[in-house]
Scaffold this active site. Structure first.
Site, PDB file in Angstrom:
ATOM      1  N   GLY A 201      -9.475   0.505  -0.285  1.00 38.26           N
ATOM      2  CA  GLY A 201      -8.923   1.706   0.363  1.00 38.26           C
ATOM      3  C   GLY A 201     -10.032   2.636   0.807  1.00 38.26           C
ATOM      4  O   GLY A 201     -11.192   2.218   0.904  1.00 38.26           O
ATOM      5  N   ASN A 202      -9.688   3.871   1.104  1.00 38.77           N
ATOM      6  CA  ASN A 202     -10.707   4.835   1.511  1.00 38.77           C
ATOM      7  C   ASN A 202     -10.301   6.246   1.063  1.00 38.77           C
ATOM      8  O   ASN A 202      -9.222   6.435   0.513  1.00 38.77           O
ATOM      9  CB  ASN A 202     -10.927   4.769   3.027  1.00 38.77           C
ATOM     10  CG  ASN A 202      -9.661   5.042   3.784  1.00 38.77           C
ATOM     11  OD1 ASN A 202      -9.144   6.149   3.770  1.00 38.77           O
ATOM     12  ND2 ASN A 202      -9.114   4.008   4.435  1.00 38.77           N
TER      13      ASN A 202
END
Ligand code: CTP
Length: 396
Positions: A201-202
């Site tokens: 993810g980020n």
């Protein structure tokens, strides 16, 4: 904008502190006008500290400045929260025996009233008639929320959430220059599964995309938000659709594109996904000291939209975002121009994420560049950045 916040004497008066904070954060000047009874519930010192302005409810001090007229005439917006049953009765009758009553009668600004009281008082025939009178005069009276009240009772009468009050109030003053325009916004960050437990993810919180969506709603647009992993997101007046991976987001964008006037690609989309997602949890005990995940490229959603717009001759304006570790404004502008060119979108909103001060923050420092070469830098709340992005789109 200059906002007068009237506070009347009810237990929910303490919630006015959150209203002041939200207004200040959105860049407005706030002048608080409590009634004498409101000050039994919340201190003038607190209100002065939060609003950065003096607070004096007395009609007969500072008379030489004719403050009852000055405050009313200079206000761009008036909010009264909480509003008691007694205040509604005085306001409906046009009584001006205190500073707030005077300010209301001398102002031409839009007024939002947020009542809070016990259910019996809210449904009392006198209150119902007073609310009807006020509404018939163009005063915006919110319905209270339902839920737990001051005592053991619950029902209709709770003050609506401060965010809802501020949103409704600001909507009264906003320009409706995007009226009827259909805007599709992606927000948040995609997640690419590794196994049923883990993902790539980020750091994107989605706040900038959400701020754009809220602003667009208040300017009259019909907004759909594809929210990638933003827990419990609700935007009144907009359709929010949850999304997760880049592939899923691409499918939803393609499905919704027809009939959209503006596509705003604010989401942080993962450029790669795991080639072989494990159907069962990868066990640490069986993995050894190293694992290799094979990643394959995800589609570029924004570039895909731009090609469809060109190939199908769609009348859609496109906005891309560029989160860069540039170091200087000059380098940021160069990277932003390169990305504007490579994506082919109409507008790019770039920011420098070195040090990651932007992720999750309420503030942003953005450089906005259009394909016609117009450049604008805006440092402020994400709402302020949203409003400049929409100004540019409204022109386009
Ligand atoms: N974007 C997209 N699909 C992707 C990657 C990015 O639609 N697979 C969009 C983002 O929503 C954003 C813009 O493209 O509006 C730029 O995203 P960014 O991650 O900064 O750029 P990349 O294309 O990934 O380029 P680079 O990694 O080289 O900076």
């Amino acid at each position: 904008m200059r906002v007068v916040l009237g506070i009347t004497g009810g237990i929910a008066a303490y919630k006015a502190t959150s209203i002041i904070r939200l207004l200040i954060e959105a860049g407005h000047e706030v002048k608080v006008v409590p009634t004498q009874n409101a000050l039994r519930f919340i201190g003038a010192t607190t209100l002065e500290a939060l609003s950065h302005n003096s607070v004096d409810p007395d009609l007969y001090t500072d008379v030489e400045s004719v403050k009852h007229v000055e405050l009313g005439q200079s206000a761009d917006l008036i909010i009264v929260a909480p509003a008691t049953a007694s205040f509604l009765a005085r306001y409906a009758a046009g009584i001006a025996d205190d500073l707030l009553g005077n300010v209301l009668l001398t102002s031409r600004a839009p007024v939002l009233v947020a009542p809070a009281m016990h259910t019996e008082m809210w449904t009392n025939a006198a209150t119902v008639a007073n609310v009807e009178t006020l509404r018939s005069r163009g005063i915006n009276v919110l319905n209270p929320d339902s839920g737990r009240l001051t005592g053991k009772d619950s029902g209709a009468g709770r003050l609506p959430e401060p965010e809802a009050i501020v949103e409704a109030a600001l909507a009264l003053t906003s320009v409706r220059d995007l009226s009827g325009k259909r805007i599709l916004v992606t927000a948040g960050g995609t997640r690419e599964a590794i196994d049923p437990v883990r993902f790539i993810g980020n750091h994107s919180s989605g706040k900038q995309g959400v701020a754009i969506a809220r602003e667009a709603v208040s300017r009259g647009a019909r907004v759909t938000v594809l929210a990638a992993n933003i827990e419990g997101l609700q935007i009144s007046g907009a359709t929010v659709i949850a999304t997760d991976t880049a592939i899923e987001m691409e499918r939803q964008v393609n499905h919704l594109l027809q009939g959209t006037d503006v596509f705003i690609s604010a989401a942080a989309v993962s450029d790669f996904r795991v080639a072989e997602v494990s159907a069962t949890k990868l066990k640490r005990s069986q993995l050894g000291d190293q694992i290799n995940l094979r990643l394959i490229a995800n589609p570029d959603i924004l570039a895909g939209v731009v090609s469809r717009v060109r190939e199908e001759g769609l009348d859609v304006r496109t906005v891309g975002f560029a989160a860069e570790t540039a170091g200087t404004q000059w380098a940021l502008a160069e990277l932003a121009k390169a990305k504007l060119g490579s994506k082919g979108c109409d507008v790019i909103v770039a920011n420098d994420v070195s040090g990651s001060a932007v992720f999750g923050s309420e503030h942003n420092d953005a450089l906005i560049i259009t394909k016609d070469g117009e450049q604008k830098r805006i440092a402020g709340t994400k709402t302020a950045v949203a409003s400049v992005v929409l100004d540019i789109l409204a022109e386009l």
